[in-house]
Design an enzyme around this catalytic site. Sequence first.
Site, short mmCIF file in Angstrom:
data_model
loop_
_atom_site.label_atom_id
_atom_site.label_comp_id
_atom_site.label_asym_id
_atom_site.label_seq_id
_atom_site.Cartn_x
_atom_site.Cartn_y
_atom_site.Cartn_z
N TYR A 99 -1.77 16.77 -10.77
CA TYR A 99 -1.34 15.51 -11.38
C TYR A 99 0.15 15.53 -11.73
CZ TYR A 99 -6.12 13.97 -11.28
OH TYR A 99 -7.35 13.59 -10.82
N ARG A 107 1.83 14.37 -8.65
CA ARG A 107 1.64 12.93 -8.41
C ARG A 107 2.46 12.10 -9.40
NH1 ARG A 107 -3.96 10.98 -7.96
NH2 ARG A 107 -2.80 9.31 -6.97
N HIS A 127 -9.38 3.49 -14.18
CA HIS A 127 -9.40 4.94 -13.91
C HIS A 127 -8.28 5.67 -14.65
CE1 HIS A 127 -11.82 4.38 -9.90
NE2 HIS A 127 -12.54 4.17 -10.98
N CYS A 130 -5.30 14.34 -25.42
CA CYS A 130 -5.82 15.60 -25.90
C CYS A 130 -7.33 15.60 -25.72
CB CYS A 130 -5.45 15.82 -27.37
SG CYS A 130 -6.19 17.34 -28.02
N GLY A 134 -7.08 -3.83 -1.22
CA GLY A 134 -6.65 -2.46 -0.94
C GLY A 134 -7.57 -1.38 -1.46
N SER A 182 -11.31 0.82 -0.50
CA SER A 182 -12.26 1.08 0.59
C SER A 182 -13.70 0.82 0.20
CB SER A 182 -12.11 2.53 1.05
OG SER A 182 -12.47 3.40 -0.02
N ASN A 226 -7.49 -6.70 2.64
CA ASN A 226 -7.40 -5.26 2.93
C ASN A 226 -6.82 -5.06 4.33
OD1 ASN A 226 -7.90 -2.73 1.69
ND2 ASN A 226 -9.70 -2.38 2.96
N LEU A 227 -6.44 -3.83 4.59
CA LEU A 227 -5.92 -3.53 5.93
C LEU A 227 -7.04 -3.66 6.96
CD1 LEU A 227 -3.24 -2.72 7.15
CD2 LEU A 227 -3.89 -0.33 6.86
N ALA A 262 -0.98 -5.29 2.68
CA ALA A 262 -1.00 -6.00 1.39
C ALA A 262 0.28 -6.81 1.16
CB ALA A 262 -1.21 -5.00 0.26
N1 APR Z 1 -2.46 -2.84 2.67
C1 APR Z 1 -3.75 -3.10 2.33
N2 APR Z 1 -4.73 -2.19 2.37
C2 APR Z 1 -4.40 -0.95 2.77
C3 APR Z 1 -3.09 -0.59 3.15
C4 APR Z 1 -2.10 -1.60 3.09
N3 APR Z 1 -0.82 -1.37 3.43
N4 APR Z 1 -3.10 0.71 3.51
C5 APR Z 1 -4.34 1.14 3.38
N5 APR Z 1 -5.15 0.15 2.92
C6 APR Z 1 -6.58 0.19 2.62
C7 APR Z 1 -7.37 1.18 3.46
O1 APR Z 1 -7.76 0.59 4.68
C8 APR Z 1 -8.56 1.47 2.54
O2 APR Z 1 -9.61 0.53 2.77
O3 APR Z 1 -6.73 0.62 1.29
C9 APR Z 1 -7.98 1.26 1.13
C10 APR Z 1 -7.77 2.54 0.35
O4 APR Z 1 -8.99 3.17 0.12
P1 APR Z 1 -9.11 4.56 -0.69
O5 APR Z 1 -8.11 5.51 -0.16
O6 APR Z 1 -10.54 4.96 -0.67
O7 APR Z 1 -8.62 4.18 -2.16
P2 APR Z 1 -9.45 3.46 -3.33
O8 APR Z 1 -10.44 2.52 -2.77
O9 APR Z 1 -8.45 2.95 -4.30
O10 APR Z 1 -10.20 4.68 -3.98
C11 APR Z 1 -11.00 4.46 -5.11
O11 APR Z 1 -11.33 6.78 -5.35
O12 APR Z 1 -10.73 9.00 -5.42
C12 APR Z 1 -10.88 7.88 -6.13
O13 APR Z 1 -10.15 7.60 -8.27
C13 APR Z 1 -9.72 7.43 -6.94
O14 APR Z 1 -9.26 5.20 -7.74
C14 APR Z 1 -9.57 5.96 -6.59
C15 APR Z 1 -10.95 5.63 -6.04
#
Ligand code: APR
Length: 245
Positions: free
Chosen positions: A62, A65, A117, A125, A184, A186, A210-211, A228
């Site tokens: 972290y 990040r 999240h 703490c 954005g 998954s 979403n993409l 996005a």
């Molecule tokens: N514009 C729009 N969407 C996009 C872009 C973009 N430029 N680039 C990628 N994506 C999409 C991908 O196609 C995917 O569907 O964003 C999504 C990202 O998915 P994840 O990587 O699974 O992220 P997220 O859904 O935020 O994950 C949820 O998982 O690990 C945990 O706590 C973490 O909050 C996170 C949670």
Amino acid sequence: MSLSDFVSAADSIVILTGAGISKESGLQTFRDPDGIWAKHRIEDVATPQAFARNPEVVLGFYNVRRAQMEGSNIQPNAAHAALGRLEGFWPSGVLLVTQNIDNLHARGGSRNLIHMHGELAKTRCNDCGHLFEGIGDVETDMVCLFCGVTGALRPHVVWFGEMPLDMDAIGSALGRCGLFVSIGTSGNVYPAAGFVQEARNNGAYAVELNLEESLGANIFQEGRYGPATEVVPEFVDELRIIAES
Ligand code: APR
């Protein structure tokens, strides 16, 4: 059919965002081929058990990040800014719920914002629960200035197996919104992935931006696919026309 056939200015809006909205700002997503979970195992860095077993590794993950997020090259993009504008002009309330732990929504102008999240910029703490802001890197030998315990400081983020934050407020907003928008994400992680069904059960119109199609794409009445920074400003412009009509 257009958005205005399903949504009016009297509808409140709930927006759920995920890592995809910050991708074009330079932050990695989790599950794309170049994503964070391709390089790290969740069970090594994002669970309470990992922190108990190997706090240096978890804190280090972290710290990296946080440093990335604070780099001068990481700025809110056109999608974050569009959501900030939406909150300013939409007459019936906008709640932005993000799964992201970055600070780009607030920097993009959003104020009615829930970080379900948690937030990388905050440190908690684990012993007394006190929240600290902006202390930067967290190390295992640090002392909580509130309760005096050493080694209990951790990022204020929700790990797998922990309860997301502010679920009551999110649930009640989902129960009354007329429009639910997912951007954005998954659709892999619950409870966030279940919000669309909850909103629809309460009569909301649901749109995915979403993409590509997410896991739950078929639950949405409408999907708009592309980066996005393109699809979110376009969508917000359509909402502005509805707000002004
Ligand atoms: N514009 C729009 N969407 C996009 C872009 C973009 N430029 N680039 C990628 N994506 C999409 C991908 O196609 C995917 O569907 O964003 C999504 C990202 O998915 P994840 O990587 O699974 O992220 P997220 O859904 O935020 O994950 C949820 O998982 O690990 C945990 O706590 C973490 O909050 C996170 C949670």
